[in-house]
Design a protein around this motif. Structure first.
Motif, mmCIF file in Angstrom:
data_model
loop_
_atom_site.group_PDB
_atom_site.id
_atom_site.type_symbol
_atom_site.label_atom_id
_atom_site.label_comp_id
_atom_site.label_asym_id
_atom_site.label_seq_id
_atom_site.Cartn_x
_atom_site.Cartn_y
_atom_site.Cartn_z
ATOM 1 N N THR A 54 0.833 -1.205 0.000
ATOM 2 C CA THR A 54 0.000 0.000 0.000
ATOM 3 C C THR A 54 0.870 1.259 0.000
ATOM 4 O OG1 THR A 54 -1.740 -1.173 1.209
ATOM 5 C CG2 THR A 54 -1.833 1.227 1.221
ATOM 6 N N ALA A 55 1.937 1.226 0.789
ATOM 7 C CA ALA A 55 2.863 2.368 0.825
ATOM 8 C C ALA A 55 3.528 2.567 -0.531
ATOM 9 C CB ALA A 55 3.910 2.139 1.906
ATOM 10 N N TRP A 56 3.920 1.497 -1.171
ATOM 11 C CA TRP A 56 4.532 1.551 -2.498
ATOM 12 C C TRP A 56 3.594 2.166 -3.521
ATOM 13 C CZ3 TRP A 56 7.997 1.366 -6.239
ATOM 14 C CH2 TRP A 56 7.734 0.781 -7.472
ATOM 15 N N LEU A 57 2.358 1.718 -3.531
ATOM 16 C CA LEU A 57 1.386 2.220 -4.501
ATOM 17 C C LEU A 57 1.076 3.697 -4.277
ATOM 18 C CD1 LEU A 57 -1.050 -0.827 -4.624
ATOM 19 C CD2 LEU A 57 0.697 -0.186 -6.306
ATOM 20 N N TYR A 58 1.236 4.166 -3.048
ATOM 21 C CA TYR A 58 1.036 5.589 -2.749
ATOM 22 C C TYR A 58 2.248 6.419 -3.190
ATOM 23 C CZ TYR A 58 0.913 9.901 -0.027
ATOM 24 O OH TYR A 58 0.963 11.229 0.354
ATOM 25 N N CYS A 59 3.453 5.899 -2.947
ATOM 26 C CA CYS A 59 4.671 6.706 -3.115
ATOM 27 C C CYS A 59 5.190 6.800 -4.549
ATOM 28 C CB CYS A 59 5.776 6.161 -2.210
ATOM 29 S SG CYS A 59 5.504 6.443 -0.445
ATOM 30 N N TYR A 60 5.252 5.671 -5.256
ATOM 31 C CA TYR A 60 5.999 5.725 -6.512
ATOM 32 C C TYR A 60 5.359 6.601 -7.588
ATOM 33 C CZ TYR A 60 3.354 2.599 -9.656
ATOM 34 O OH TYR A 60 2.422 2.058 -10.485
ATOM 35 N N PRO A 61 4.010 6.678 -7.674
ATOM 36 C CA PRO A 61 3.469 7.572 -8.716
ATOM 37 C C PRO A 61 3.816 9.045 -8.476
ATOM 38 C CG PRO A 61 1.805 6.011 -7.972
ATOM 39 C CD PRO A 61 2.924 5.944 -6.990
ATOM 40 N N LEU A 62 4.115 9.380 -7.208
ATOM 41 C CA LEU A 62 4.424 10.769 -6.849
ATOM 42 C C LEU A 62 5.933 11.000 -6.700
ATOM 43 C CD1 LEU A 62 1.647 11.180 -4.130
ATOM 44 C CD2 LEU A 62 1.542 11.917 -6.524
ATOM 45 N N GLY A 63 6.709 9.928 -6.745
ATOM 46 C CA GLY A 63 8.142 10.060 -6.529
ATOM 47 C C GLY A 63 8.489 10.394 -5.093
ATOM 48 N N ILE A 64 7.683 9.924 -4.147
ATOM 49 C CA ILE A 64 7.894 10.201 -2.724
ATOM 50 C C ILE A 64 8.786 9.110 -2.125
ATOM 51 C CG2 ILE A 64 6.767 10.360 -0.469
ATOM 52 C CD1 ILE A 64 4.308 11.481 -1.920
ATOM 53 N N ASN A 65 9.761 9.497 -1.326
ATOM 54 C CA ASN A 65 10.651 8.545 -0.672
ATOM 55 C C ASN A 65 9.904 7.790 0.425
ATOM 56 O OD1 ASN A 65 12.635 9.575 -2.320
ATOM 57 N ND2 ASN A 65 13.506 10.906 -0.744
ATOM 58 N N LEU A 66 10.321 6.540 0.655
ATOM 59 C CA LEU A 66 9.654 5.677 1.630
ATOM 60 C C LEU A 66 10.670 5.187 2.647
ATOM 61 C CD1 LEU A 66 7.074 4.213 2.543
ATOM 62 C CD2 LEU A 66 7.660 2.359 0.945
ATOM 63 N N TYR A 67 10.372 5.445 3.910
ATOM 64 C CA TYR A 67 11.294 5.184 5.018
ATOM 65 C C TYR A 67 10.929 3.886 5.736
ATOM 66 C CZ TYR A 67 13.373 5.980 9.705
ATOM 67 O OH TYR A 67 14.058 5.864 10.891
ATOM 68 N N PHE A 68 11.973 3.068 5.995
ATOM 69 C CA PHE A 68 11.831 1.854 6.804
ATOM 70 C C PHE A 68 12.607 2.069 8.105
ATOM 71 C CE2 PHE A 68 10.752 0.298 2.679
ATOM 72 C CZ PHE A 68 10.008 -0.869 2.842
ATOM 73 N N PRO A 69 11.919 2.398 9.215
ATOM 74 C CA PRO A 69 12.636 2.546 10.485
ATOM 75 C C PRO A 69 13.291 1.230 10.906
ATOM 76 C CG PRO A 69 10.400 3.422 10.624
ATOM 77 C CD PRO A 69 10.483 2.629 9.356
ATOM 78 N N THR A 70 14.187 1.297 11.850
ATOM 79 C CA THR A 70 14.843 0.105 12.367
ATOM 80 C C THR A 70 13.824 -0.987 12.684
ATOM 81 O OG1 THR A 70 16.717 1.321 13.273
ATOM 82 C CG2 THR A 70 16.216 -0.806 14.278
ATOM 83 N N GLY A 71 14.108 -2.189 12.231
ATOM 84 C CA GLY A 71 13.209 -3.313 12.447
ATOM 85 C C GLY A 71 13.436 -4.369 11.393
ATOM 86 N N THR A 72 12.750 -5.509 11.524
ATOM 87 C CA THR A 72 12.817 -6.580 10.539
ATOM 88 C C THR A 72 11.462 -6.698 9.860
ATOM 89 O OG1 THR A 72 14.495 -7.793 11.797
ATOM 90 C CG2 THR A 72 13.236 -9.029 10.157
#
Length: 523
Positions: A54-72
């Protein structure tokens, strides 16, 4: 009466500090979009695929960076969703320079599957970037393994920086190893000629992998594409460091082709450090470091054999078969190995080219002990190495197989300071130095079209300008500064009879001065 809660687009945010401008909370939040904004947990147990998708589908059409905080972040049997879903890919998906990024190796992207799932399979993307994260994979079956980051279906403007791959799952399929590769580019074929453009990977750290970086092109397509691939990598405790390998061609290839690949890095405790086969125009500069025994290099992160058929005869620094128009520089220590390097040919009958390594430059400064020939040749139907420069330091080896010296191969071969050259064309002067390596005491050059020899060590008449020695290094003939001849070709005589010939003598101005008689007999 219930109150309506304001949305983030309706609430104003003002940054503390003089000159700050009011913005909406919505605009401020978009400065950093996190996968946790969409429900990802990152606990290594929860399947986060739906949230990340869902985050991917929101970000890539707009060219928005996507952050993964520390975690697995676990996506179980899926690849992470950063990919083009076309099958086959017919056009690259434009991600508008979107970056996925984390907090370094503490941000882990992981797949856990039965039959294998690459963690990041960047299929058919352009303008996409990966930064500051680690990838891991595990499998429970034996059908196939999982790669860390694979680029498939074409690519352009892909960058990867500060990227860690550790102990990736793989499967020994008897004739090949499936999965377990840290970073791999597997381009399309000429049957599906999607664009291949630029790929740059820097600060790549691969540990416990089948190989660190690999490029496996279809040369029929790759050599007519404007490809630019640059990799800066450290590979440790892996089966192979860097693998650049293409299959046989199906049509004629240009002898002047180049694939535009540049590799820089270190290979630490790898069974094989560099493997090159049927590659054009590669530029490699690698350092080898080995502290383990040959036997231990055959073992993976679980102390199992990487590949059942491997033996210590597979512990080799560099293998290069059928490279064209390339530069390979390797230095370091291959503590105990079978060969430090193997160079030669590979069959490629449909390419229209000789199957030898051709027009390449090699520099090997590899210490350690080879249990077989230090620098070995590979003969593929009589094809070994042509028109190439091979330099090895004396710490690499003090002898090379005679096959590298074949006159028809037209190679330049150097061991330390010992060189075999063919058909040299010199403009100017060739000088010979004394022990200091700088002061020239004898030189040869053209003077008025004539080959001339000059010594500058002394002006004394008895000083020799040039001499000819026999097999025992004894002087047989020489010419002195004063023009006198020194020769061992003379006999004692007490009487002579009958002049048969004369030896004509000219002075230094080429003027006849007289004759030396040659007698028929003497006593």
């Amino acid at each position: 009466m219930a109150m309506t809660k304001p949305t983030s687009e309706q609430v104003t945010f003002l940054q503390t500090g003089t000159g700050a401008t009011a913005r909406t909370v919505d605009a401020k939040l978009k400065d950093t979009v996190s996968v946790k904004d969409f429900g990802a947990v990152g606990d290594g147990v929860t399947n986060d695929y739906a949230a990340i998708n869902t985050a991917w589908l929101y970000c890539y059409p707009l060219g928005i960076n996507l952050y993964f905080p520390t975690g697995t972040y676990l996506v179980v049997t899926n690849n992470f969703p950063f990919r083009n879903t076309q099958s086959p890919v017919t056009s690259l998906l434009d991600c508008k320079n979107m970056t996925i990024y984390g907090d370094g190796p503490s941000t882990i992207l992981k797949t856990s599957s039965v039959s294998g799932a690459d963690v990041l399979q960047l299929n058919g993307l352009k303008n996409f970037h990966v930064c500051n994260m680690q990838v891991q994979s595990v499998i429970s079956g034996s059908a196939s393994g999982s790669n860390g980051l694979s680029v498939t279906g074409g690519f352009d403007n892909i960058t990867v920086d500060n990227f860690w791959a550790n102990n990736l799952a793989y499967v020994d399929q008897t004739t090949f190893i499936d999965g377990g590769k840290a970073v791999t580019i597997q381009p399309p074929t000429e049957a599906n000629s999607i664009l291949m453009g630029s790929f740059k990977a820097t600060n790549i750290f691969a540990n416990g992998c089948v190989y660190g970086f690999g490029y496996e092109p279809d040369n029929d397509l790759a050599l007519i594409q404007p490809v630019s691939i640059e990799v800066d990598i450290v590979v440790s405790n892996s089966r192979q460091g860097v693998v650049l390998s293409a299959g046989t061609a199906t049509a004629a290839l240009s002898a002047n082709s180049t694939s535009g690949i540049r590799i820089r890095g270190q290979s630490i405790n790898c069974m094989q450090d560099i493997v090159i086969s049927r590659m054009f125009g590669v530029d490699i500069d690698m350092q080898i470091i080995q502290t383990k025994s040959s036997a231990n290099l055959l073992l993976d992160y679980n102390n199992n054999a990487w590949f059942a058929s491997d033996t210590t005869s597979n512990v080799i620094g560099v293998t290069c078969t059928y490279a064209k128009n390339s530069r390979i520089v390797v230095h370091g220590n291959k503590q105990t190995c079978y060969n430090k390097a193997k160079i030669g040919g590979a069959l490629d009958p449909s390419s229209g080219l000789v199957g030898a390594t051709d027009n390449c430059s090699f520099y090997f400064g590899i210490t350690g002990t080879a249990t077989s020939t230090a620098v070995e040749y590979v003969d593929a139907g009589g094809n070994i190495m042509n028109n190439s420069f091979l330099y090895v330091t004396t710490s690499t080896t003090t002898t090379l197989p005679i096959q590298f010296y074949t006159i028809s191969s037209n190679n330049t071969v150097t061991i330390g300071s010992d060189t075999r050259l063919k058909k040299i064309h010199v403009t100017g002067e060739v000088g010979w130095t004394d022990s200091d390596g700088r002061s020239v005491y004898n030189s040869q050059y053209l003077s008025s079209g004539n080959l001339s020899t000059k010594q500058t060590a002394s002006s004394t008449g008895s000083t020799v300008i040039q001499q000819w020695l026999n097999h025992s290094s004894a002087t047989r003939f020489a010419i002195r500064n004063d023009g006198a001849i020194m020769t061992a070709g003379r006999n004692s005589a007490t009487s002579v009879a009958t002049i048969n010939n004369v030896l004509v003598i000219y002075n230094e101005s080429n003027t006849l001065v007289g004759y030396v008689p040659i007698y028929t007999t003497y006593a």
